[in-house]
Scaffold this motif. Structure first.
Motif, PDB file in Angstrom:
ATOM      1  N   GLY A 156     -41.493   3.947   4.654  1.00 51.38           N
ATOM      2  CA  GLY A 156     -42.820   4.174   3.891  1.00 51.38           C
ATOM      3  C   GLY A 156     -42.689   4.130   2.383  1.00 51.38           C
ATOM      4  O   GLY A 156     -42.156   3.043   1.888  1.00 51.38           O
ATOM      5  N   THR A 157     -43.636   4.669   1.557  1.00 50.59           N
ATOM      6  CA  THR A 157     -43.601   4.522   0.335  1.00 50.59           C
ATOM      7  C   THR A 157     -42.529   5.515  -0.554  1.00 50.59           C
ATOM      8  O   THR A 157     -43.156   5.883  -1.676  1.00 50.59           O
ATOM      9  N   VAL A 158     -41.682   5.882  -0.016  1.00 50.43           N
ATOM     10  CA  VAL A 158     -40.670   6.634  -0.628  1.00 50.43           C
ATOM     11  C   VAL A 158     -40.117   6.197  -1.757  1.00 50.43           C
ATOM     12  O   VAL A 158     -39.742   4.961  -1.863  1.00 50.43           O
ATOM     13  N   THR A 159     -40.271   6.521  -3.186  1.00 53.51           N
ATOM     14  CA  THR A 159     -39.749   6.183  -4.377  1.00 53.51           C
ATOM     15  C   THR A 159     -38.680   7.233  -4.685  1.00 53.51           C
ATOM     16  O   THR A 159     -38.239   7.362  -6.048  1.00 53.51           O
ATOM     17  N   LEU A 160     -37.929   7.772  -3.827  1.00 53.71           N
ATOM     18  CA  LEU A 160     -37.032   8.822  -4.329  1.00 53.71           C
ATOM     19  C   LEU A 160     -35.838   8.511  -5.037  1.00 53.71           C
ATOM     20  O   LEU A 160     -35.326   7.512  -4.932  1.00 53.71           O
ATOM     21  N   THR A 161     -35.171   9.005  -5.893  1.00 53.17           N
ATOM     22  CA  THR A 161     -34.299   8.853  -6.721  1.00 53.17           C
ATOM     23  C   THR A 161     -33.295  10.091  -6.767  1.00 53.17           C
ATOM     24  O   THR A 161     -33.587  10.980  -7.255  1.00 53.17           O
ATOM     25  N   LEU A 162     -32.387   9.728  -6.090  1.00 52.02           N
ATOM     26  CA  LEU A 162     -30.986  11.135  -6.111  1.00 52.02           C
ATOM     27  C   LEU A 162     -29.702  10.489  -6.629  1.00 52.02           C
ATOM     28  O   LEU A 162     -28.839  10.228  -5.839  1.00 52.02           O
ATOM     29  N   PRO A 163     -29.489  10.241  -7.798  1.00 59.67           N
ATOM     30  CA  PRO A 163     -28.203   9.581  -8.200  1.00 59.67           C
ATOM     31  C   PRO A 163     -27.100  10.692  -7.961  1.00 59.67           C
ATOM     32  O   PRO A 163     -26.030  10.034  -8.025  1.00 59.67           O
ATOM     33  N   GLY A 164     -27.386  11.827  -7.748  1.00 63.24           N
ATOM     34  CA  GLY A 164     -26.168  12.990  -7.960  1.00 63.24           C
ATOM     35  C   GLY A 164     -25.775  13.108  -6.360  1.00 63.24           C
ATOM     36  O   GLY A 164     -25.034  13.830  -6.201  1.00 63.24           O
ATOM     37  N   VAL A 165     -26.047  12.023  -5.582  1.00 63.93           N
ATOM     38  CA  VAL A 165     -25.555  12.396  -3.952  1.00 63.93           C
ATOM     39  C   VAL A 165     -24.081  12.416  -4.158  1.00 63.93           C
ATOM     40  O   VAL A 165     -23.265  13.002  -3.611  1.00 63.93           O
ATOM     41  N   GLY A 166     -23.789  11.155  -4.703  1.00 64.08           N
ATOM     42  CA  GLY A 166     -22.274  10.824  -4.907  1.00 64.08           C
ATOM     43  C   GLY A 166     -21.345  10.575  -3.787  1.00 64.08           C
ATOM     44  O   GLY A 166     -21.982  10.329  -2.390  1.00 64.08           O
ATOM     45  N   LYS A 167     -20.156  11.100  -3.702  1.00 64.67           N
ATOM     46  CA  LYS A 167     -19.289  11.087  -2.804  1.00 64.67           C
ATOM     47  C   LYS A 167     -19.115  12.030  -1.576  1.00 64.67           C
ATOM     48  O   LYS A 167     -19.651  13.291  -2.013  1.00 64.67           O
ATOM     49  N   LYS A 200     -15.059   4.469  -0.845  1.00 64.39           N
ATOM     50  CA  LYS A 200     -14.434   5.660  -1.571  1.00 64.39           C
ATOM     51  C   LYS A 200     -14.459   5.484  -3.017  1.00 64.39           C
ATOM     52  O   LYS A 200     -14.492   6.180  -3.853  1.00 64.39           O
ATOM     53  N   ASP A 201     -13.935   4.029  -3.418  1.00 64.02           N
ATOM     54  CA  ASP A 201     -13.649   3.803  -4.764  1.00 64.02           C
ATOM     55  C   ASP A 201     -14.754   3.492  -5.491  1.00 64.02           C
ATOM     56  O   ASP A 201     -15.024   3.442  -6.783  1.00 64.02           O
ATOM     57  N   GLY A 202     -15.881   3.185  -4.774  1.00 59.17           N
ATOM     58  CA  GLY A 202     -17.294   3.004  -5.559  1.00 59.17           C
ATOM     59  C   GLY A 202     -17.323   1.522  -5.943  1.00 59.17           C
ATOM     60  O   GLY A 202     -18.358   1.171  -6.454  1.00 59.17           O
ATOM     61  N   ASP A 203     -16.358   0.511  -5.474  1.00 56.29           N
ATOM     62  CA  ASP A 203     -16.473  -0.837  -5.812  1.00 56.29           C
ATOM     63  C   ASP A 203     -16.966  -1.909  -4.764  1.00 56.29           C
ATOM     64  O   ASP A 203     -17.864  -2.616  -5.318  1.00 56.29           O
ATOM     65  N   THR A 204     -16.815  -1.397  -3.564  1.00 55.98           N
ATOM     66  CA  THR A 204     -17.364  -2.556  -2.644  1.00 55.98           C
ATOM     67  C   THR A 204     -18.515  -2.092  -2.000  1.00 55.98           C
ATOM     68  O   THR A 204     -18.678  -0.773  -1.409  1.00 55.98           O
ATOM     69  N   ALA A 205     -19.717  -2.684  -2.084  1.00 54.39           N
ATOM     70  CA  ALA A 205     -20.892  -2.192  -1.237  1.00 54.39           C
ATOM     71  C   ALA A 205     -20.844  -2.633   0.269  1.00 54.39           C
ATOM     72  O   ALA A 205     -20.234  -3.544   0.540  1.00 54.39           O
ATOM     73  N   ILE A 206     -21.139  -1.703   0.790  1.00 53.04           N
ATOM     74  CA  ILE A 206     -21.158  -1.473   2.194  1.00 53.04           C
ATOM     75  C   ILE A 206     -22.458  -2.114   2.964  1.00 53.04           C
ATOM     76  O   ILE A 206     -22.439  -2.874   3.834  1.00 53.04           O
ATOM     77  N   LYS A 207     -23.605  -1.203   2.174  1.00 54.35           N
ATOM     78  CA  LYS A 207     -24.678  -1.421   3.091  1.00 54.35           C
ATOM     79  C   LYS A 207     -25.639  -0.568   1.945  1.00 54.35           C
ATOM     80  O   LYS A 207     -25.654   0.180   1.333  1.00 54.35           O
ATOM     81  N   GLU A 208     -27.010  -1.548   2.070  1.00 58.05           N
ATOM     82  CA  GLU A 208     -28.406  -0.972   1.479  1.00 58.05           C
ATOM     83  C   GLU A 208     -29.340  -0.938   2.369  1.00 58.05           C
ATOM     84  O   GLU A 208     -29.576  -2.010   3.068  1.00 58.05           O
ATOM     85  N   LEU A 209     -30.129   0.174   2.389  1.00 56.38           N
ATOM     86  CA  LEU A 209     -31.071   0.542   3.340  1.00 56.38           C
ATOM     87  C   LEU A 209     -32.399   0.942   2.660  1.00 56.38           C
ATOM     88  O   LEU A 209     -32.051   1.865   1.831  1.00 56.38           O
ATOM     89  N   PRO A 210     -33.409   0.458   2.748  1.00 53.13           N
ATOM     90  CA  PRO A 210     -34.541   1.041   2.209  1.00 53.13           C
ATOM     91  C   PRO A 210     -34.774   2.442   2.970  1.00 53.13           C
ATOM     92  O   PRO A 210     -34.871   2.458   4.371  1.00 53.13           O
ATOM     93  N   LEU A 211     -35.387   3.435   2.419  1.00 53.26           N
ATOM     94  CA  LEU A 211     -35.938   4.669   2.861  1.00 53.26           C
ATOM     95  C   LEU A 211     -37.268   4.236   3.530  1.00 53.26           C
ATOM     96  O   LEU A 211     -38.066   3.235   3.012  1.00 53.26           O
ATOM     97  N   ILE A 265     -33.894   2.934  -2.202  1.00 58.27           N
ATOM     98  CA  ILE A 265     -32.947   2.300  -1.742  1.00 58.27           C
ATOM     99  C   ILE A 265     -31.725   3.133  -1.394  1.00 58.27           C
ATOM    100  O   ILE A 265     -31.396   3.691  -2.566  1.00 58.27           O
ATOM    101  N   VAL A 266     -31.433   3.361  -0.366  1.00 62.08           N
ATOM    102  CA  VAL A 266     -29.915   4.072   0.031  1.00 62.08           C
ATOM    103  C   VAL A 266     -28.820   2.741  -0.038  1.00 62.08           C
ATOM    104  O   VAL A 266     -28.879   2.148   0.521  1.00 62.08           O
ATOM    105  N   SER A 267     -27.781   3.212  -1.090  1.00 58.06           N
ATOM    106  CA  SER A 267     -26.923   2.351  -1.144  1.00 58.06           C
ATOM    107  C   SER A 267     -25.396   2.881  -0.906  1.00 58.06           C
ATOM    108  O   SER A 267     -25.221   4.119  -1.326  1.00 58.06           O
ATOM    109  N   ILE A 268     -24.612   2.114   0.040  1.00 55.13           N
ATOM    110  CA  ILE A 268     -23.673   2.821   0.530  1.00 55.13           C
ATOM    111  C   ILE A 268     -22.464   2.173  -0.030  1.00 55.13           C
ATOM    112  O   ILE A 268     -22.029   0.774   0.154  1.00 55.13           O
ATOM    113  N   THR A 269     -21.297   2.734  -0.780  1.00 55.53           N
ATOM    114  CA  THR A 269     -20.082   1.861  -1.253  1.00 55.53           C
ATOM    115  C   THR A 269     -18.816   2.635  -0.788  1.00 55.53           C
ATOM    116  O   THR A 269     -19.140   4.005  -0.243  1.00 55.53           O
TER     117      THR A 269
END
Length: 164
Positions: free
Chosen positions: A108-119, A95-106, A89-93
């Motif tokens: 297929g059967t992607v279970t990718l986790t990249l917590p370090g993409v960040g700002k 610039k302060d990281g407070d307000t969720a803008i959008k969540e999108l699934p990648l 799941i791609v989560s977009i917040t």
């Protein structure tokens, strides 16, 4: 002779205008894959506005530095926003990281986790395809963006104009 000179002047002027338009304002682009189906299919010929403004959900053409070719994708996150990818799941917040803008699934059967993409840096956007068969998504340097489609001119049965 007088008409020949006039014709030559008109021809040179028209050639000059068409070359300037081609290389400065509008550029043709042939879609290379079905990543943006059903809106754009492989073989569609688009006219690209090189001066388009970019915002979320804008479809862009950019130079893919990995493949050395031009690609067509949709912007889903803008500069200064925050991206996290967790369990596919791609989560977009904001610039302060407070307000969720959008969540999108990648796709297929992607279970990718990249917590370090960040700002996202001030000169980058995050893009994704619209179709599940394509796997290219990620950060694009805004200096590699060529423009946004303004019209589809081929196939003739699907001619359309687009607002950006």
């Amino acid at each position: 002779m007088k008409y020949a000179i006039l014709f030559a002047k008109i021809f040179i002027f028209a050639l000059f205008i068409s070359i300037m338009t081609r290389y400065i304002a509008v550029q043709p682009f042939v879609v290379a894959d079905n990543a943006m189906a059903p809106e754009f299919y492989k073989g569609d010929v688009l006219l690209i506005n090189r001066f388009a403004a970019f915002h979320r959900n804008t479809v862009i053409v950019f130079r893919d530095s990995l493949k050395s070719e031009r690609s067509l994708r949709r912007i889903i996150a803008l500069p200064e926003e925050r991206i996290t990818i967790s369990d596919g799941i791609v989560s977009i917040t904001d610039k302060d990281g407070d307000t969720a803008i959008k969540e999108l699934p990648l796709f297929g059967t992607v279970t990718l986790t990249l917590p370090g993409v960040g700002k996202i840096d001030a000169h980058e956007v995050f893009v994704m395809p619209d179709h599940a068969t394509q796997d290219f998504y990620g950060l694009i340097d805004t200096r590699h963006i060529i423009g946004a489609p303004i019209a589809r001119i081929y196939p003739f049965s699907r001619i359309a104009f687009f607002n950006n």
